[in-house]
Design an enzyme around this catalytic site. Structure first.
Site, short mmCIF file in Angstrom:
data_model
loop_
_atom_site.label_atom_id
_atom_site.label_comp_id
_atom_site.label_asym_id
_atom_site.label_seq_id
_atom_site.Cartn_x
_atom_site.Cartn_y
_atom_site.Cartn_z
N ASP A 105 26.94 -37.51 9.04
CA ASP A 105 27.42 -38.88 8.83
C ASP A 105 27.88 -39.44 10.18
O ASP A 105 27.05 -39.79 11.03
CB ASP A 105 28.53 -38.80 7.78
CG ASP A 105 28.93 -40.13 7.21
OD1 ASP A 105 28.28 -41.13 7.52
OD2 ASP A 105 29.92 -40.18 6.46
N PHE A 154 26.89 -44.63 -0.80
CA PHE A 154 27.74 -43.52 -1.25
C PHE A 154 26.92 -42.61 -2.14
O PHE A 154 26.61 -42.97 -3.28
CB PHE A 154 28.96 -44.06 -2.00
CG PHE A 154 30.10 -43.08 -2.04
CD1 PHE A 154 29.91 -41.78 -2.48
CD2 PHE A 154 31.36 -43.45 -1.60
CE1 PHE A 154 30.95 -40.87 -2.50
CE2 PHE A 154 32.41 -42.55 -1.62
CZ PHE A 154 32.20 -41.26 -2.07
C1 PRP Z 1 30.89 -33.64 4.69
C2 PRP Z 1 29.70 -32.89 5.25
C3 PRP Z 1 30.07 -32.66 6.68
C4 PRP Z 1 30.89 -33.87 7.02
C5 PRP Z 1 30.00 -34.85 7.71
O1 PRP Z 1 31.87 -32.74 4.29
O2 PRP Z 1 29.46 -31.69 4.57
O3 PRP Z 1 30.83 -31.49 6.88
O4 PRP Z 1 31.36 -34.45 5.80
O5 PRP Z 1 30.72 -36.00 8.03
P1 PRP Z 1 30.88 -36.50 9.55
O6 PRP Z 1 29.49 -36.48 10.15
O7 PRP Z 1 31.37 -37.91 9.35
O8 PRP Z 1 31.85 -35.63 10.24
P2 PRP Z 1 33.20 -33.18 3.50
O9 PRP Z 1 34.30 -33.41 4.48
O10 PRP Z 1 32.86 -34.33 2.58
O11 PRP Z 1 33.59 -31.89 2.67
P3 PRP Z 1 32.83 -31.17 1.45
O12 PRP Z 1 31.52 -30.63 2.02
O13 PRP Z 1 33.75 -30.08 1.02
O14 PRP Z 1 32.58 -32.19 0.37
#
Ligand code: PRP
Length: 182
Positions: A105, A154
């Site tokens: 992201d 989303f």
């Molecule tokens: C998501 C995904 C990445 C991160 C990416 O994890 O798995 O680790 O967000 O986002 P970024 O590029 O903006 O840093 P999340 O924090 O949602 O945790 P989860 O996998 O436990 O749902």
């Protein structure tokens, strides 16, 4: 009680499309790692479904390991760092390592995590993401293996959550705005 499906606006990626893409990604990896042992690092929790399916689709030997991290975002003094809530149980020095992520992201998490993993001297370190949202990127991160490039919506399902729910959906769907704009 409302079913999870009722809060999904539309299916973005059907389970068959995901399965086909996972096989294509596995074939791409097979060409690179043929015969080599590779440590697959699952970033909890969203990557669990993808990790399991991908590991079963490749032909080379895979060692499973898991990490749980939380990003501090880009507003911190360091310009983004990660807290490691659960670290690897394997020493990755001298090993081929692939970090398996559900979604790339902003890039904050992976940018900081890669710096930390690189410092452990793996033989090679690559990033594999099922989903990529390039519009949201604030850090210079790109994945070596990408499944789908998606718009800034989303998304939930196939591991991805909203408020810890929807991970169990077998497809990836766009969540209705009314669910998170309450
Ligand atoms: C998501 C995904 C990445 C991160 C990416 O994890 O798995 O680790 O967000 O986002 P970024 O590029 O903006 O840093 P999340 O924090 O949602 O945790 P989860 O996998 O436990 O749902």
């Amino acid at each position: 009680m409302k079913r999870l499906e009722d809060n999904v606006e539309r299916v973005l990626l059907a389970k068959e499309e995901i399965a086909q893409k996972v096989n294509e990604m596995a074939a791409e990896m097979d060409k690179i790692y043929q015969g080599e042992e590779v440590v697959f690092v699952c970033i909890l929790k969203g990557s669990v479904a993808f990790f399991g399916d991908l590991a079963r689709a490749v032909s080379f030997p895979v060692v499973y390991d898991f990490m749980c991290v939380s990003s501090y975002g880009s507003g911190t003094v360091s310009g983004g760092s990660v807290r490691i809530n659960k670290d690897l149980s394997t020493d990755i020095a001298g090993k081929h390592v692939v970090v398996i992520e559900d979604i790339l992201d902003t890039g904050n998490t992976l940018h900081a995590l890669f710096r930390q993993l690189q410092a452990r001297n793996p033989k090679s370190l690559r990033l594999c993401c099922l989903l990529d949202k390039p519009e949201r990127r604030t850090k210079p991160v790109s994945a070596d293996f990408v499944g789908f490039t998606i718009p800034d919506e989303f998304v939930v399902g196939y591991g991805l959550d909203y408020d810890e729910k929807y991970r169990q959906l077998p497809y990836i769907g766009i969540l209705k705005r009314c669910v998170y704009e309450k």
